[in-house]
Design a protein around this motif. Structure first.
Motif, PDB file in Angstrom:
ATOM      1  N   GLU A 226      15.593  13.140  -5.611  1.00 51.35           N
ATOM      2  CA  GLU A 226      16.517  11.918  -4.988  1.00 51.35           C
ATOM      3  C   GLU A 226      15.404  10.818  -4.646  1.00 51.35           C
ATOM      4  OE1 GLU A 226      16.754  14.949  -3.501  1.00 51.35           O
ATOM      5  OE2 GLU A 226      18.636  15.685  -5.069  1.00 51.35           O
ATOM      6  N   LYS A 227      14.413  11.137  -3.813  1.00 49.06           N
ATOM      7  CA  LYS A 227      13.420  10.106  -3.441  1.00 49.06           C
ATOM      8  C   LYS A 227      12.870   9.484  -4.496  1.00 49.06           C
ATOM      9  CE  LYS A 227      13.675  11.708   1.214  1.00 49.06           C
ATOM     10  NZ  LYS A 227      12.856  11.472   2.611  1.00 49.06           N
ATOM     11  N   ALA A 228      12.348  10.368  -5.582  1.00 49.79           N
ATOM     12  CA  ALA A 228      11.950   9.688  -6.681  1.00 49.79           C
ATOM     13  C   ALA A 228      12.535   8.668  -7.847  1.00 49.79           C
ATOM     14  CB  ALA A 228      11.460  11.074  -7.911  1.00 49.79           C
ATOM     15  N   VAL A 229      13.810   8.915  -7.626  1.00 42.20           N
ATOM     16  CA  VAL A 229      14.484   7.714  -8.091  1.00 42.20           C
ATOM     17  C   VAL A 229      14.699   6.481  -7.311  1.00 42.20           C
ATOM     18  CG1 VAL A 229      17.059   7.268  -8.546  1.00 42.20           C
ATOM     19  CG2 VAL A 229      16.486   9.352  -9.102  1.00 42.20           C
ATOM     20  N   LYS A 230      14.564   6.868  -6.061  1.00 48.42           N
ATOM     21  CA  LYS A 230      14.238   5.586  -5.159  1.00 48.42           C
ATOM     22  C   LYS A 230      13.122   5.024  -5.308  1.00 48.42           C
ATOM     23  CE  LYS A 230      14.682   4.318  -0.359  1.00 48.42           C
ATOM     24  NZ  LYS A 230      14.898   4.733   1.345  1.00 48.42           N
ATOM     25  N   PHE A 231      12.017   5.920  -5.537  1.00 54.92           N
ATOM     26  CA  PHE A 231      10.805   5.443  -5.737  1.00 54.92           C
ATOM     27  C   PHE A 231      10.614   4.277  -6.896  1.00 54.92           C
ATOM     28  CE2 PHE A 231       6.893   6.080  -8.449  1.00 54.92           C
ATOM     29  CZ  PHE A 231       5.771   5.471  -7.758  1.00 54.92           C
TER      30      PHE A 231
ATOM     31  N   ILE B 199       5.024   2.606   1.267  1.00 59.54           N
ATOM     32  CA  ILE B 199       6.005   3.067   0.344  1.00 59.54           C
ATOM     33  C   ILE B 199       6.312   4.341   0.967  1.00 59.54           C
ATOM     34  CG2 ILE B 199       6.326   3.936  -2.045  1.00 59.54           C
ATOM     35  CD1 ILE B 199       4.336   1.700  -2.709  1.00 59.54           C
ATOM     36  N   MET B 200       5.387   5.095   1.372  1.00 56.64           N
ATOM     37  CA  MET B 200       5.567   6.453   1.893  1.00 56.64           C
ATOM     38  C   MET B 200       6.722   6.339   3.190  1.00 56.64           C
ATOM     39  SD  MET B 200       2.607   9.238   1.445  1.00 56.64           S
ATOM     40  CE  MET B 200       1.140   8.330   1.119  1.00 56.64           C
ATOM     41  N   ARG B 201       6.501   5.524   3.936  1.00 55.48           N
ATOM     42  CA  ARG B 201       7.127   5.098   5.235  1.00 55.48           C
ATOM     43  C   ARG B 201       8.660   4.856   4.576  1.00 55.48           C
ATOM     44  NH1 ARG B 201       3.078   3.241   7.792  1.00 55.48           N
ATOM     45  NH2 ARG B 201       3.465   1.004   6.895  1.00 55.48           N
ATOM     46  N   ALA B 202       8.815   3.981   3.333  1.00 59.05           N
ATOM     47  CA  ALA B 202      10.069   3.575   2.990  1.00 59.05           C
ATOM     48  C   ALA B 202      10.753   4.736   2.462  1.00 59.05           C
ATOM     49  CB  ALA B 202       9.956   2.383   2.214  1.00 59.05           C
ATOM     50  N   LEU B 203      10.162   5.633   1.970  1.00 62.47           N
ATOM     51  CA  LEU B 203      10.626   6.712   1.345  1.00 62.47           C
ATOM     52  C   LEU B 203      10.986   8.083   2.074  1.00 62.47           C
ATOM     53  CD1 LEU B 203       8.612   7.084  -2.211  1.00 62.47           C
ATOM     54  CD2 LEU B 203      11.032   6.580  -1.896  1.00 62.47           C
TER      55      LEU B 203
ATOM     56  N   ASN C 136       0.912  -1.096  -0.131  1.00 65.86           N
ATOM     57  CA  ASN C 136      -0.007  -0.071  -0.048  1.00 65.86           C
ATOM     58  C   ASN C 136       0.841   1.249  -0.045  1.00 65.86           C
ATOM     59  OD1 ASN C 136       0.414   0.811   2.791  1.00 65.86           O
ATOM     60  ND2 ASN C 136      -0.743  -1.144   3.367  1.00 65.86           N
ATOM     61  N   GLU C 137       0.261   2.489  -0.420  1.00 67.58           N
ATOM     62  CA  GLU C 137       0.996   3.601  -0.140  1.00 67.58           C
ATOM     63  C   GLU C 137       1.473   4.003   1.024  1.00 67.58           C
ATOM     64  OE1 GLU C 137      -1.047   6.940  -2.351  1.00 67.58           O
ATOM     65  OE2 GLU C 137      -2.459   5.639  -3.045  1.00 67.58           O
ATOM     66  N   ALA C 138       0.985   3.594   2.056  1.00 71.38           N
ATOM     67  CA  ALA C 138       1.547   4.193   3.406  1.00 71.38           C
ATOM     68  C   ALA C 138       2.905   3.385   3.522  1.00 71.38           C
ATOM     69  CB  ALA C 138       0.582   3.923   4.487  1.00 71.38           C
TER      70      ALA C 138
ATOM     71  N   ALA D 147       1.093   0.993  -7.267  1.00 74.30           N
ATOM     72  CA  ALA D 147       1.962   1.640  -8.168  1.00 74.30           C
ATOM     73  C   ALA D 147       1.155   2.644  -9.154  1.00 74.30           C
ATOM     74  CB  ALA D 147       3.012   1.038  -9.042  1.00 74.30           C
ATOM     75  N   MET D 148       0.149   2.114  -9.626  1.00 70.46           N
ATOM     76  CA  MET D 148      -0.718   2.822 -10.768  1.00 70.46           C
ATOM     77  C   MET D 148      -1.267   3.960  -9.837  1.00 70.46           C
ATOM     78  SD  MET D 148      -0.327   2.251 -13.651  1.00 70.46           S
ATOM     79  CE  MET D 148      -1.348   3.260 -14.339  1.00 70.46           C
ATOM     80  N   LYS D 149      -1.973   3.646  -8.726  1.00 70.69           N
ATOM     81  CA  LYS D 149      -2.642   4.789  -8.098  1.00 70.69           C
ATOM     82  C   LYS D 149      -1.662   5.981  -7.536  1.00 70.69           C
ATOM     83  CE  LYS D 149      -5.381   3.516  -4.636  1.00 70.69           C
ATOM     84  NZ  LYS D 149      -5.870   3.032  -3.193  1.00 70.69           N
TER      85      LYS D 149
END
Length: 170
Positions: free
Chosen positions: A24-29, A9-13, A5-7, A41-43
């Motif tokens: 920088e975080k977009a590259v990690k994303f 992913i956001m936590r990981a970033l 879920n998004e949460a 991912a699509m959402k």
């Protein structure tokens, strides 16, 4: 799938909203995308009018980095030019001495010409170097953005083909 879920992913970033997704975080994303649930991912990508902003910001950052590289290279090149100018001044001063032989004058003129050739050569080298750097950076960022979008789209197409047909036919 590592991220469901998004949460997560956001936590990981290390962000609390997609507005805080730095370059920088977009590259990690993008690197994390293989470990994301496709729908999640699509959402996230669908929320990217921010993605367009990210792309614009990324190219803005590239432009700033390119300008900084140019400024640094220009500073270095200016030092070379200054040294060559100083040499020419010395050589020209020597040319005005009255006690020089024809061979000595000829040699000084050749040294002055050599400083002009060196300045031109350094300018050409610098331009080729800067052009090469810009091309590499633009290709890298453009490819990264394109691959991220293609990857998400490709996963959805692949996942759609793997799902059984709802009509009950095999």
């Amino acid at each position: 799938m590592k991220y469901k879920n998004e949460a997560e992913i956001m936590r990981a970033l290390g962000i609390d909203t997609w507005r805080h997704l730095s370059k920088e975080k977009a590259v990690k994303f993008a690197a994390m995308m293989p470990d994301m649930d496709t729908e999640v991912a699509m959402k996230i990508v669908e929320q990217f009018p921010e993605f367009r902003k990210f792309a614009t910001d990324a190219f803005g950052a590239i432009e700033k980095a390119h300008e900084a590289t140019l400024a640094d290279g220009r500073h270095s090149l200016d030092q070379v030019y200054q040294a060559l100018r100083e040499k020419r001044v010395i050589f020209e001063r020597e040319l005005h001495r009255g006690d020089l032989t024809w061979e000595q004058r000829k040699h000084l003129l050749e040294l002055i010409q050599e400083t002009a050739r060196l300045a031109s050569q350094k300018d050409s080298e610098h331009k080729r170097h800067v052009d090469g750097l810009l091309r590499k950076v633009m290709v890298g960022v453009g490819s990264g953005l394109a691959l991220a979008v293609v990857f998400v789209g490709g996963r959805i197409l692949t996942q759609g083909k793997e799902e059984p047909d709802d009509s009950g036919e095999s």
